[in-house]
Design a protein around this motif. Sequence first.
Motif, PDB file in Angstrom:
ATOM      1  N   VAL A 142      49.202 -40.779  34.843  1.00  0.00           N
ATOM      2  CA  VAL A 142      50.355 -39.983  35.266  1.00  0.00           C
ATOM      3  C   VAL A 142      51.303 -39.826  34.080  1.00  0.00           C
ATOM      4  O   VAL A 142      51.988 -40.772  33.704  1.00  0.00           O
ATOM      5  N   ASN A 143      51.335 -38.644  33.512  1.00  0.00           N
ATOM      6  CA  ASN A 143      52.185 -38.469  32.332  1.00  0.00           C
ATOM      7  C   ASN A 143      53.648 -38.699  32.681  1.00  0.00           C
ATOM      8  O   ASN A 143      54.092 -38.390  33.774  1.00  0.00           O
ATOM      9  N   ALA A 144      54.346 -39.286  31.731  1.00  0.00           N
ATOM     10  CA  ALA A 144      55.763 -39.620  31.870  1.00  0.00           C
ATOM     11  C   ALA A 144      55.991 -40.834  32.769  1.00  0.00           C
ATOM     12  O   ALA A 144      57.105 -41.308  32.897  1.00  0.00           O
ATOM     13  N   VAL A 145      54.938 -41.339  33.390  1.00  0.00           N
ATOM     14  CA  VAL A 145      55.066 -42.571  34.157  1.00  0.00           C
ATOM     15  C   VAL A 145      54.212 -43.656  33.500  1.00  0.00           C
ATOM     16  O   VAL A 145      54.709 -44.690  33.084  1.00  0.00           O
ATOM     17  N   THR A 146      52.908 -43.403  33.368  1.00  0.00           N
ATOM     18  CA  THR A 146      52.025 -44.434  32.814  1.00  0.00           C
ATOM     19  C   THR A 146      51.514 -44.090  31.420  1.00  0.00           C
ATOM     20  O   THR A 146      50.727 -44.826  30.850  1.00  0.00           O
ATOM     21  N   GLN A 147      51.931 -42.967  30.875  1.00  0.00           N
ATOM     22  CA  GLN A 147      51.546 -42.581  29.521  1.00  0.00           C
ATOM     23  C   GLN A 147      52.348 -41.352  29.122  1.00  0.00           C
ATOM     24  O   GLN A 147      52.918 -40.684  29.980  1.00  0.00           O
ATOM     25  N   CYS A 148      52.355 -41.041  27.804  1.00  0.00           N
ATOM     26  CA  CYS A 148      52.845 -39.725  27.402  1.00  0.00           C
ATOM     27  C   CYS A 148      51.695 -38.745  27.611  1.00  0.00           C
ATOM     28  O   CYS A 148      50.537 -39.147  27.644  1.00  0.00           O
ATOM     29  N   PRO A 149      51.980 -37.450  27.752  1.00  0.00           N
ATOM     30  CA  PRO A 149      50.876 -36.496  27.867  1.00  0.00           C
ATOM     31  C   PRO A 149      50.021 -36.538  26.594  1.00  0.00           C
ATOM     32  O   PRO A 149      50.527 -36.852  25.516  1.00  0.00           O
ATOM     33  N   ILE A 150      48.742 -36.219  26.765  1.00  0.00           N
ATOM     34  CA  ILE A 150      47.868 -36.075  25.598  1.00  0.00           C
ATOM     35  C   ILE A 150      48.256 -34.742  24.956  1.00  0.00           C
ATOM     36  O   ILE A 150      48.196 -33.694  25.598  1.00  0.00           O
ATOM     37  N   ALA A 151      48.677 -34.774  23.702  1.00  0.00           N
ATOM     38  CA  ALA A 151      49.185 -33.564  23.060  1.00  0.00           C
ATOM     39  C   ALA A 151      48.035 -32.596  22.782  1.00  0.00           C
ATOM     40  O   ALA A 151      46.882 -33.009  22.675  1.00  0.00           O
ATOM     41  N   PRO A 152      48.341 -31.295  22.655  1.00  0.00           N
ATOM     42  CA  PRO A 152      47.313 -30.333  22.269  1.00  0.00           C
ATOM     43  C   PRO A 152      46.588 -30.813  21.005  1.00  0.00           C
ATOM     44  O   PRO A 152      47.220 -31.285  20.063  1.00  0.00           O
ATOM     45  N   GLY A 153      45.266 -30.724  21.017  1.00  0.00           N
ATOM     46  CA  GLY A 153      44.474 -31.132  19.860  1.00  0.00           C
ATOM     47  C   GLY A 153      44.139 -32.617  19.827  1.00  0.00           C
ATOM     48  O   GLY A 153      43.379 -33.055  18.979  1.00  0.00           O
ATOM     49  N   GLN A 154      44.698 -33.391  20.732  1.00  0.00           N
ATOM     50  CA  GLN A 154      44.465 -34.838  20.712  1.00  0.00           C
ATOM     51  C   GLN A 154      43.557 -35.265  21.853  1.00  0.00           C
ATOM     52  O   GLN A 154      43.258 -34.492  22.754  1.00  0.00           O
ATOM     53  N   SER A 155      43.149 -36.526  21.817  1.00  0.00           N
ATOM     54  CA  SER A 155      42.311 -37.044  22.895  1.00  0.00           C
ATOM     55  C   SER A 155      42.747 -38.447  23.268  1.00  0.00           C
ATOM     56  O   SER A 155      43.512 -39.088  22.539  1.00  0.00           O
ATOM     57  N   SER A 156      42.265 -38.899  24.401  1.00  0.00           N
ATOM     58  CA  SER A 156      42.594 -40.235  24.851  1.00  0.00           C
ATOM     59  C   SER A 156      41.483 -40.698  25.792  1.00  0.00           C
ATOM     60  O   SER A 156      40.849 -39.885  26.454  1.00  0.00           O
ATOM     61  N   THR A 157      41.226 -42.001  25.822  1.00  0.00           N
ATOM     62  CA  THR A 157      40.128 -42.502  26.656  1.00  0.00           C
ATOM     63  C   THR A 157      40.671 -43.367  27.786  1.00  0.00           C
ATOM     64  O   THR A 157      41.462 -44.281  27.559  1.00  0.00           O
ATOM     65  N   TYR A 158      40.267 -43.020  29.000  1.00  0.00           N
ATOM     66  CA  TYR A 158      40.633 -43.814  30.177  1.00  0.00           C
ATOM     67  C   TYR A 158      39.518 -44.807  30.454  1.00  0.00           C
ATOM     68  O   TYR A 158      38.340 -44.444  30.408  1.00  0.00           O
ATOM     69  N   LYS A 159      39.898 -46.047  30.748  1.00  0.00           N
ATOM     70  CA  LYS A 159      38.899 -47.077  31.036  1.00  0.00           C
ATOM     71  C   LYS A 159      39.268 -47.764  32.335  1.00  0.00           C
ATOM     72  O   LYS A 159      40.392 -48.249  32.474  1.00  0.00           O
ATOM     73  N   PHE A 160      38.330 -47.794  33.249  1.00  0.00           N
ATOM     74  CA  PHE A 160      38.629 -48.503  34.490  1.00  0.00           C
ATOM     75  C   PHE A 160      37.373 -49.048  35.144  1.00  0.00           C
ATOM     76  O   PHE A 160      36.253 -48.616  34.870  1.00  0.00           O
ATOM     77  N   HIS A 161      37.612 -49.994  36.028  1.00  0.00           N
ATOM     78  CA  HIS A 161      36.548 -50.685  36.728  1.00  0.00           C
ATOM     79  C   HIS A 161      36.514 -50.182  38.166  1.00  0.00           C
ATOM     80  O   HIS A 161      37.545 -49.812  38.707  1.00  0.00           O
ATOM     81  N   THR A 162      35.335 -50.135  38.775  1.00  0.00           N
ATOM     82  CA  THR A 162      35.259 -49.680  40.160  1.00  0.00           C
ATOM     83  C   THR A 162      35.044 -50.872  41.089  1.00  0.00           C
ATOM     84  O   THR A 162      34.110 -51.631  40.928  1.00  0.00           O
TER      85      THR A 162
END
Length: 651
Positions: free
Chosen positions: A184-204
Motif C-alpha cells: 500500500v503506497n504511502a502506508v507500507t512503502q513509497c510508490p515504485i517510481a517510473p523506471g524502477q522495480s521492487s520485489t514483494y516477498k511473502f509466505h502463504t
Amino acid sequence: MVVLENCWATFLAILNFVTFNSINQLDHDVSQQTPLIAELAVPKKDYPIFNPPNGPENGGFVCSYPTLTDYEFCSQTNDRSCWLKPKNPRSLKPTFGIHSDYENIWPTGVTRKYTIEVHNATLFPDGYPSGKTKVFPLSYPGPWIEACWGDDIEVTVINHLPCNGTSIHWHGIRMWNNNENDGVNAVTQCPIAPGQSSTYKFHTRQYGTSWYHSHYSLQYADGMAGPLTIHGPTSANYDTAIDPILMTDWNQRSAFEDWGYTQIVKNGTVRPKMTSILLNGHGIAPPGTCANPRPASLHNISFQKGKKYLLRLINTSVDAAFVFSIDGHNLTVVESDFVPIHNYTTNSVLIGIGQRYHVIVEAKPIVVAKGDNYWIRTVPARGCGSFNFPYTRDNATTGIVRYTQSTANPQSVANSPMPIDCSDEPYEKLRPILEWHIPEDITSYVTDVNIGPKGGEPYFPSPINRWQMYKSPLWLNFSDPTILNTENSSTNFTAQLKVDTRRYAQDQWVRLVVTGPNNSTVASHPIHLHGHDFALLAQDNVPWNESTKPILHKNPPRRDVALLPNNGYLLIAFKVDNPGVWLMHCHIAWHASSGLAMQIMENVDDIVYHDKNGLKETCAQWSDWFANSPDRKPGTGQCRQWEHFQDDSGI
Ligand SMILES: *[C@@H]1O[C@H](CO)[C@@H](O)[C@H](O)[C@H]1NC(C)=O
Ligand SMILES: *[C@@H]1O[C@H](CO)[C@@H](O)[C@H](O)[C@H]1NC(C)=O
Ligand SMILES: *[C@@H]1O[C@H](CO)[C@@H](O)[C@H](O)[C@H]1NC(C)=O
Ligand SMILES: *[C@@H]1O[C@H](CO)[C@@H](O)[C@H](O)[C@H]1NC(C)=O
Ligand SMILES: *[C@@H]1O[C@H](CO)[C@@H](O)[C@H](O)[C@H]1NC(C)=O
Ligand SMILES: *[C@@H]1O[C@H](CO)[C@@H](O)[C@H](O)[C@H]1NC(C)=O
Ligand SMILES: *[C@@H]1O[C@H](CO)[C@@H](O)[C@H](O)[C@H]1NC(C)=O
Ligand SMILES: *[C@@H]1O[C@H](CO)[C@@H](O)[C@H](O)[C@H]1NC(C)=O
Ligand SMILES: *[C@@H]1O[C@H](CO)[C@@H](O)[C@H](O)[C@H]1NC(C)=O
Ligand SMILES: *[C@@H]1O[C@H](CO)[C@@H](O)[C@H](O)[C@H]1NC(C)=O
Ligand SMILES: *[C@@H]1O[C@H](CO)[C@@H](O)[C@H](O)[C@H]1NC(C)=O
Ligand SMILES: *[C@@H]1O[C@H](CO)[C@@H](O)[C@H](O)[C@H]1NC(C)=O
Ligand SMILES: [Cu+2]
C-alpha cells in the motif's frame, strides 16, 4: 454526452508500444521439467510432488514439498479435504487439510518467483478501446500467480509507466509479521517510481483464491488486477477445476478521467457510469455506443456432462456487486474469501467487491435448455453499481457454459427466484469449518463512515467530495509512508486508530463497530481490512445499538471483505497478533479515492522489518523522480498533472 465521450477512441489510430511479461520460475529443479496433466509426467521422488487437482485446466503446474519426505499427497476426487498426510498412518505428525489450524500450521513448500512488468497500454476488452490514459499491463486480467499451500512467493514488479508510481497489494494475504510487503503506497512503502522495480516477498499460510491489484490511486480500475491462487484442500468434492473467473464492471474511459470529471467538474455529485461487465477480460459492450467496434466475445467455459467442477469467482469491480448464477444449475458454496466453509447450495451468489467464493457446479442441468448451452449471468445488485445502460436479470448475460461445440447463443432462462438485493450472502450460511470463538468482553472501537468535509487543502484545491471513516478523510503523502514514520506523520489527514495490546493481555481481540451514514443514497460499502481475517459478529441495515442482537461469538463468518449495509452497521473482531500499519477501506474505488479509509496502527512498536533499507531505497527513488522528472515541469513532458500531482487519497 457520455456516449459521445466513449467514442473518442474512434480517432485513435496508433496503438501504443506495449509489452507485458510474466516470468514464472520455481526456485527449485521442478521448473526444468515439462510435466503435463498426469502425475506420471512427474518423476517419482521421495517427497510429495504432483499436479494440484485445482491447478490450471491444461495442467503443467507442479506442487512440491521437498522437506516433507515422509508425507504423501492425499487429495482424491472423493475426498478433497485432505492435502498432505504422513505416509505412516501411525505417525504423530499432522495431516494438512481443511481441519488444520492454518494460522499455526502449514506445510513447507518451495519459493515461486514471478516478474510483472507494468506498461501503459490500450486494450479492447469489450470491442472498444480503453480510455486515453489507462495504465495497464498488456493483458487484462494480469497473469495468474499460483502457488501451493505453504509456498513462499516472490514477485518483482517493474514499473514502466511514464507518469505514475505503483504498488501492488496481495488481497487477503495475511502478511503476518510482514507489513512491509502489503503493497500500500504511502502506508507500507513509497510508490515504485517510473523506471524502477521492487520485489514483494511473502509466505502463504492460507489457501484458496484471491487477487492482486495496484493500490496506487485509481490504477486497478483501469485494469491493474489479476488472479492469485494458492492451491490447497477443499471442503467438498469435485472432479476438476476451472481457471479463476474475475468479474468486473468496466469503463471505456479511464478512471482517472472519470474521477477528474465527477469530482472537479461535477463537485462529486454524480457517480461515474460504467460501460460494460467483463468476465476474465471479455465482454460485449451494449449496442449503440459508437461505430466500428472490434470483434468482441464472451467468456465461455466447457462442461462435460456428469462432472463436478470447482469454480473460483472473484469480484474485482470498481463499483458494482454482482449476483452470479449459471442458468439451470445450482452452486454449492465451499469457500468464502480464504476460508473453507460447510457447504451450502444455492442458485445464485452475491459477490461484493474484493470478495471471492469457491463454488462447485455439477454438470447436470436441473432445467435443460434447448441447444444445451447456458448463460452465465452477473446481475449488478440493486443499488450497487452504476452503468450507462443498466443491466437487468434478462440482459446481464455475460458468459456461456457450453456442453456442445456449438457457437450459438444459449436459449436458457434465468434461475428463479433470484434475489438481487445488495446484501452479503446470508450470514448464517457462512460457517467456517475451522471454528473461531470470539470472547464477548473485548475492547471496542467505533468508526463512523460518513461524508467528510469538502476540500482537499493543502494538497488539492477545493471543492472535492470527500468520504471518511475515522475522524477525517484519509489523505496520504506518497513520500512519507506511515511504516517509516509511525509517530510523526507529515499530513493532517492520516486517520489513524492506535491498537496496542501491550495495554491488555496477550492475543487480545478487538472489536470494531463500523457504522454507516444515516441517510445515504449510496447502497452498501464493501469494507476490506488488511493484515487480518476478521470475524463478522453482526451486520444489519438498521442503526447501531449496543443492545442489538444477535451478536455472533460462536463460529461467526470469517473473511476479509464485508458489506456495510446502507444506513446500517458492521460489527467485526480481529485478533491483535500482527504488528503493522494496516489499511481498512471501502473497496469502491471512488470512495477509497475520496478518503473512505483509515490506518490501524497495530502494536507499531513491534513491527518486524525485513528490509528497511529496501524501503528507504524505494523512497529515495521515488523522491528523486518526483523532484527531478522533466515531465513534472510545465510543457516539457507528457505527464499532464504537474500542477496538482496528487488528486486523490493516494490509495
Ligand atoms: C498511455 O496510453 C494512452 C493510449 O494508449 C495514450 O493516449 C497516453 O498518452 C499514454 N500515456 C502516457 C503517459 O504515455
Ligand atoms: C497517474 O496517471 C494518470 C494518467 O494515466 C494521471 O491522470 C494522474 O494524475 C496520475 N496521478 C499520479 C498521482 O501520478
Ligand atoms: C456438503 O457437505 C455434506 C456434509 O458434510 C456432504 O455430505 C456433502 O457431500 C457435501 N456436498 C458436496 C456437494 O460435496
Ligand atoms: C461546484 O462548487 C463550486 C464551489 O463550491 C461552485 O462554484 C460551482 O458552481 C459548483 N459546480 C457545479 C457544477 O455544481
Ligand atoms: C468462446 O471463447 C473463445 C476464446 O476463449 C472465443 O474465441 C469465442 O469467440 C467465444 N465464443 C463466444 C460465443 O463468445
Ligand atoms: C462486486 O461488488 C460490488 C460491490 O460490492 C457489487 O455491486 C457487484 O455486484 C459485485 N460483482 C459481482 C459479480 O458480484
Ligand atoms: C437448487 O437451489 C435451490 C435454492 O436456491 C433449491 O430450492 C433447489 O432445491 C436446488 N435444486 C437442486 C436440484 O439442488
Ligand atoms: C437491459 O435491458 C433494459 C430493459 O430492457 C434496458 O433498459 C438496458 O439498456 C439493457 N442493458 C444493456 C446493457 O443492454
Ligand atoms: C510529504 O513528505 C515529505 C517527506 O517527508 C515532506 O518533505 C513533504 O513536506 C510532505 N508533504 C506534505 C504535503 O506534507
Ligand atoms: C517524532 O517527533 C518528535 C518531536 O519532533 C521526535 O522527538 C521523535 O524522535 C520523532 N519520532 C520519530 C519516530 O521520528
Ligand atoms: C495541520 O493542522 C494544523 C492545525 O490545524 C495547521 O496549523 C497545519 O498547517 C496543518 N498542516 C498541514 C500539513 O495541513
Ligand atoms: C434522505 O435524503 C433524501 C434526499 O437525499 C430525502 O429525500 C429523504 O427524505 C431522506 N430520508 C430521511 C429518512 O431522512
Ligand atoms: Cu464505499
